[in-house]
Motif scaffolding. Structure first.
Motif, PDB file in Angstrom:
ATOM      1  N   ALA A 292       0.841  -1.199   0.000  1.00 36.39           N
ATOM      2  CA  ALA A 292       0.000   0.000   0.000  1.00 36.39           C
ATOM      3  C   ALA A 292       0.872   1.243   0.000  1.00 36.39           C
ATOM      4  O   ALA A 292       1.955   1.265   0.570  1.00 36.39           O
ATOM      5  CB  ALA A 292      -0.893  -0.021   1.230  1.00 36.39           C
ATOM      6  N   GLU A 293       0.368   2.265  -0.655  1.00 36.86           N
ATOM      7  CA  GLU A 293       1.156   3.469  -0.780  1.00 36.86           C
ATOM      8  C   GLU A 293       0.916   4.462   0.343  1.00 36.86           C
ATOM      9  O   GLU A 293       1.734   5.290   0.638  1.00 36.86           O
ATOM     10  CB  GLU A 293       0.818   4.148  -2.121  1.00 36.86           C
ATOM     11  N   GLU A 294      -0.233   4.383   0.963  1.00 41.84           N
ATOM     12  CA  GLU A 294      -0.520   5.387   1.974  1.00 41.84           C
ATOM     13  C   GLU A 294      -1.425   4.819   3.064  1.00 41.84           C
ATOM     14  O   GLU A 294      -2.132   3.845   2.864  1.00 41.84           O
ATOM     15  CB  GLU A 294      -1.211   6.599   1.339  1.00 41.84           C
ATOM     16  N   LEU A 351      -1.621 -14.430   1.252  1.00 41.03           N
ATOM     17  CA  LEU A 351      -2.483 -14.909   0.172  1.00 41.03           C
ATOM     18  C   LEU A 351      -2.092 -14.335  -1.194  1.00 41.03           C
ATOM     19  O   LEU A 351      -2.764 -14.595  -2.183  1.00 41.03           O
ATOM     20  CB  LEU A 351      -3.947 -14.546   0.472  1.00 41.03           C
ATOM     21  N   LYS A 352      -1.000 -13.541  -1.218  1.00 39.81           N
ATOM     22  CA  LYS A 352      -0.529 -12.902  -2.450  1.00 39.81           C
ATOM     23  C   LYS A 352      -1.620 -12.041  -3.087  1.00 39.81           C
ATOM     24  O   LYS A 352      -1.900 -12.103  -4.283  1.00 39.81           O
ATOM     25  CB  LYS A 352      -0.019 -13.948  -3.441  1.00 39.81           C
ATOM     26  N   LEU A 353      -2.240 -11.228  -2.228  1.00 39.99           N
ATOM     27  CA  LEU A 353      -3.255 -10.281  -2.688  1.00 39.99           C
ATOM     28  C   LEU A 353      -2.663  -8.879  -2.667  1.00 39.99           C
ATOM     29  O   LEU A 353      -1.890  -8.527  -1.760  1.00 39.99           O
ATOM     30  CB  LEU A 353      -4.486 -10.322  -1.785  1.00 39.99           C
ATOM     31  N   LYS A 354      -3.019  -8.079  -3.647  1.00 42.76           N
ATOM     32  CA  LYS A 354      -2.598  -6.683  -3.655  1.00 42.76           C
ATOM     33  C   LYS A 354      -3.464  -5.920  -2.657  1.00 42.76           C
ATOM     34  O   LYS A 354      -4.673  -6.127  -2.594  1.00 42.76           O
ATOM     35  CB  LYS A 354      -2.759  -6.086  -5.048  1.00 42.76           C
ATOM     36  N   LEU A 355      -2.861  -5.030  -1.912  1.00 41.52           N
ATOM     37  CA  LEU A 355      -3.598  -4.258  -0.907  1.00 41.52           C
ATOM     38  C   LEU A 355      -3.477  -2.776  -1.195  1.00 41.52           C
ATOM     39  O   LEU A 355      -2.381  -2.242  -1.353  1.00 41.52           O
ATOM     40  CB  LEU A 355      -3.060  -4.557   0.496  1.00 41.52           C
ATOM     41  N   LYS A 356      -4.610  -2.107  -1.293  1.00 37.49           N
ATOM     42  CA  LYS A 356      -4.633  -0.659  -1.491  1.00 37.49           C
ATOM     43  C   LYS A 356      -5.435  -0.025  -0.365  1.00 37.49           C
ATOM     44  O   LYS A 356      -6.488  -0.541   0.025  1.00 37.49           O
ATOM     45  CB  LYS A 356      -5.288  -0.308  -2.834  1.00 37.49           C
ATOM     46  N   LYS A 357      -4.926   1.083   0.157  1.00 35.32           N
ATOM     47  CA  LYS A 357      -5.612   1.792   1.238  1.00 35.32           C
ATOM     48  C   LYS A 357      -6.236   3.063   0.674  1.00 35.32           C
ATOM     49  O   LYS A 357      -5.593   3.845  -0.021  1.00 35.32           O
ATOM     50  CB  LYS A 357      -4.631   2.139   2.353  1.00 35.32           C
ATOM     51  N   LEU A 363     -10.020  -0.471   2.826  1.00 39.75           N
ATOM     52  CA  LEU A 363      -8.912  -1.221   2.257  1.00 39.75           C
ATOM     53  C   LEU A 363      -9.440  -2.118   1.148  1.00 39.75           C
ATOM     54  O   LEU A 363     -10.504  -2.721   1.292  1.00 39.75           O
ATOM     55  CB  LEU A 363      -8.228  -2.080   3.328  1.00 39.75           C
ATOM     56  N   LYS A 364      -8.693  -2.213   0.058  1.00 41.35           N
ATOM     57  CA  LYS A 364      -9.093  -3.055  -1.064  1.00 41.35           C
ATOM     58  C   LYS A 364      -8.059  -4.144  -1.287  1.00 41.35           C
ATOM     59  O   LYS A 364      -6.873  -3.852  -1.455  1.00 41.35           O
ATOM     60  CB  LYS A 364      -9.274  -2.221  -2.333  1.00 41.35           C
ATOM     61  N   GLY A 377     -11.993  -9.501  -5.882  1.00 38.61           N
ATOM     62  CA  GLY A 377     -11.754  -8.266  -5.157  1.00 38.61           C
ATOM     63  C   GLY A 377     -12.543  -8.242  -3.862  1.00 38.61           C
ATOM     64  O   GLY A 377     -13.721  -8.602  -3.837  1.00 38.61           O
ATOM     65  N   ILE A 378     -11.892  -7.871  -2.763  1.00 42.24           N
ATOM     66  CA  ILE A 378     -12.538  -7.810  -1.446  1.00 42.24           C
ATOM     67  C   ILE A 378     -12.296  -6.434  -0.841  1.00 42.24           C
ATOM     68  O   ILE A 378     -11.160  -5.942  -0.849  1.00 42.24           O
ATOM     69  CB  ILE A 378     -11.986  -8.899  -0.497  1.00 42.24           C
ATOM     70  N   GLU A 379     -13.345  -5.808  -0.333  1.00 42.19           N
ATOM     71  CA  GLU A 379     -13.223  -4.529   0.356  1.00 42.19           C
ATOM     72  C   GLU A 379     -13.415  -4.732   1.852  1.00 42.19           C
ATOM     73  O   GLU A 379     -14.326  -5.451   2.267  1.00 42.19           O
ATOM     74  CB  GLU A 379     -14.261  -3.533  -0.164  1.00 42.19           C
ATOM     75  N   ALA A 380     -12.562  -4.116   2.629  1.00 38.29           N
ATOM     76  CA  ALA A 380     -12.695  -4.150   4.088  1.00 38.29           C
ATOM     77  C   ALA A 380     -12.749  -2.707   4.583  1.00 38.29           C
ATOM     78  O   ALA A 380     -11.822  -1.928   4.355  1.00 38.29           O
ATOM     79  CB  ALA A 380     -11.519  -4.885   4.721  1.00 38.29           C
ATOM     80  N   GLU A 381     -13.839  -2.349   5.233  1.00 44.08           N
ATOM     81  CA  GLU A 381     -14.006  -0.976   5.731  1.00 44.08           C
ATOM     82  C   GLU A 381     -14.050  -0.988   7.246  1.00 44.08           C
ATOM     83  O   GLU A 381     -14.795  -1.762   7.851  1.00 44.08           O
ATOM     84  CB  GLU A 381     -15.277  -0.355   5.167  1.00 44.08           C
TER      85      GLU A 381
END
Length: 466
Positions: A292-294, A351-357, A363-364, A377-381
């Motif tokens: 994640a970048e941020e 799980l080798k999933l990409k994570l974006k914040k 979080l995606k 794709g999974i979203e966690a809020e």
């Protein structure tokens, strides 16, 4: 005498009869609310109850058709019932049976390949859902107005739970000319491998215009099937497809070609440009997920109204959506948000999933491989209730629903057990008695009016609201 048109439950105008069987009639119908055309299968309850095992078969057919959503499978829209009838409201496929097309003569190779491709795509999807059709034949393959194939009639289908302890099916069923050798030998069989055999027989029929196995004596027919002694290929069938058919019509199910290899076959793929739909691209095993970048900015706060709306006592989604199809799960955690984020980062990496914040505690998580319905794709809020107590909502944003449920159940939930206070709904299910008086069913118990959260002091504003 043809029955006159009538309206079913103020919703469907029933028209002409399209077909008839022992227990059911299929009618053309129109949805009065939307104007859409549908086919309605009308089943006589009395006849079904008199026939041994038929009610179980109908229940199984409903369960299977609700699970299967594929462009090459006839869709079941809804099931209605009266005291005397059961109504299957289904997609109307106006092009007729593939059997009618073959009855006029063999198809050219390109058309045969097109239908075979669509058949394999549908069957592969069914198998991924744990469903074996067990009665694949041209009569059960319909064509829509654009000439696309639609698999129908799941009355003899089997679910994964139908298998015995040996992991095999044991019910002999299907149409003799299309049934696999292991099915007629009554020693137990893999439903998926038996379906592949039937697909091979169908492909042979499409190309040749006649059955590969045929004999007026049923026992002699079974002997030919058991040994894989099919008729010689006609001269116009190319060597490339002959080799493929010989691998499909292998009487030994253990060496019979699987669907994954059929899809990679050069004849099967010939002229097919959208290869992603048939064989999802592989990603490098050592590819690391992008970090994640941020860090997400300030989290969303939940007030008393929000807390009540998230509680199971006020959750109305069950009225519109079946529990097994719900794509969101929630849990509470008595830890800071940074701990939750760190834990989700660990899960994504494993799980080798990409994570974006994103902003607001969103979080995606995104998979690296494309599945049957695209990339998962999974979203966690994360929602803040107090600085050290949070509610996290997870839901599928893209991809395959079955894969999503599997990842959440087998991978994500066990990985989060150190931080989860409780998963929403679990306490209520444990506390709920098995039987409740009828008058209590409409009134949720007081304990289910709020989510399972540790006691805390509410603010003065929140107290007045509650």
């Amino acid at each position: 005498m043809e029955q006159k048109e009538y309206v079913l439950m103020n919703k469907y105008e029933i028209g002409r009869m399209l077909g008839q069987g022992t227990f059911a009639k299929v009618h053309y119908a129109r949805n009065l609310q939307t104007g859409a055309t549908v086919a309605i299968k009308i089943i006589d309850k009395e006849r079904v109850l008199r026939a041994s095992g038929m009610m179980e078969q109908i229940k199984r057919e409903i369960s299977v058709m609700k699970m299967i959503r594929h462009p090459n499978v006839v869709e079941l829209y809804e099931v209605l019932a009266t005291k005397t009838k059961i109504y299957f409201v289904m997609e109307y496929v106006k092009g007729g049976e593939l059997f009618d097309k073959v009855a006029k003569g063999k198809l050219n190779e390109d058309d045969a390949r097109k239908y075979f491709r669509q058949l394999i795509s549908a069957v592969d999807y069914c198998h991924s859902r744990g469903v074996s059709h067990r009665d694949l034949k041209p009569e059960n393959l319909l064509l829509d107005e654009d000439g696309n194939l639609k698999v129908s009639d799941f009355g003899l289908s089997a679910l994964a739970e139908s298998k015995r302890q040996d992991g095999l099916l044991h019910t002999t069923c299907g149409t003799p000319a299309y049934v696999a050798p292991e099915v007629i030998m009554k020693k137990g069989y893999d439903g998926s491998k038996a379906d592949i055999w039937s697909c091979g027989v169908i492909l042979y029929v499409l190309l040749a215009g006649y059955l590969p196995f045929h004999d007026s004596n049923i026992m002699e027919l079974y002997r030919k099937i058991a040994k894989g002694e099919f008729k010689k290929f006609p001269s116009w069938v190319t060597s490339e497809v002959r080799k493929l058919l010989s691998k499909i019509l292998d009487p030994n199910p253990n060496t019979r070609i699987p669907i994954a290899k059929i899809m990679k076959n050069s004849w099967f793929r010939k002229g097919f440009h959208h290869s992603k739909q048939l064989a999802p691209p592989e990603t490098e095993e050592n590819e690391e997920p992008r970090q994640a970048e941020e860090v997400p900015s300030k989290l969303c706060n939940l007030n008393a109204f929000d807390i009540i709306s998230y509680s199971s006592g006020f959750d109305l989604s069950g009225l519109f959506e079946e529990k097994e199809k719900k794509k969101d799960v929630r849990f509470t955690a008595n830890t800071p948000a940074s701990t939750i984020i760190s834990k989700l980062e660990d899960v994504a990496k494993r799980l080798k999933l990409k994570l974006k914040k994103k902003d607001g505690g969103l979080l995606k998580l995104e998979g690296g491989k494309e599945g049957r319905k695209g990339v998962l794709g999974i979203e966690a809020e994360i929602f803040e209730i107090t600085p050290c107590f949070h509610l996290v909502e997870m839901k599928k944003s893209s991809g395959d629903t079955m894969e999503y449920h599997r990842v959440v159940k087998k991978e994500i939930r066990p990985s989060l057990k150190d931080i989860v206070w409780t998963w929403q709904g679990e306490q209520q299910q444990l506390q709920q008695p098995q039987e409740k008086p009828q008058e209590e069913e409409m009134k949720p118990p007081a304990s289910s009016m709020l989510p399972e959260i540790p006691p805390r002091s509410l603010t003065e504003g929140e107290q007045s609201v509650v």
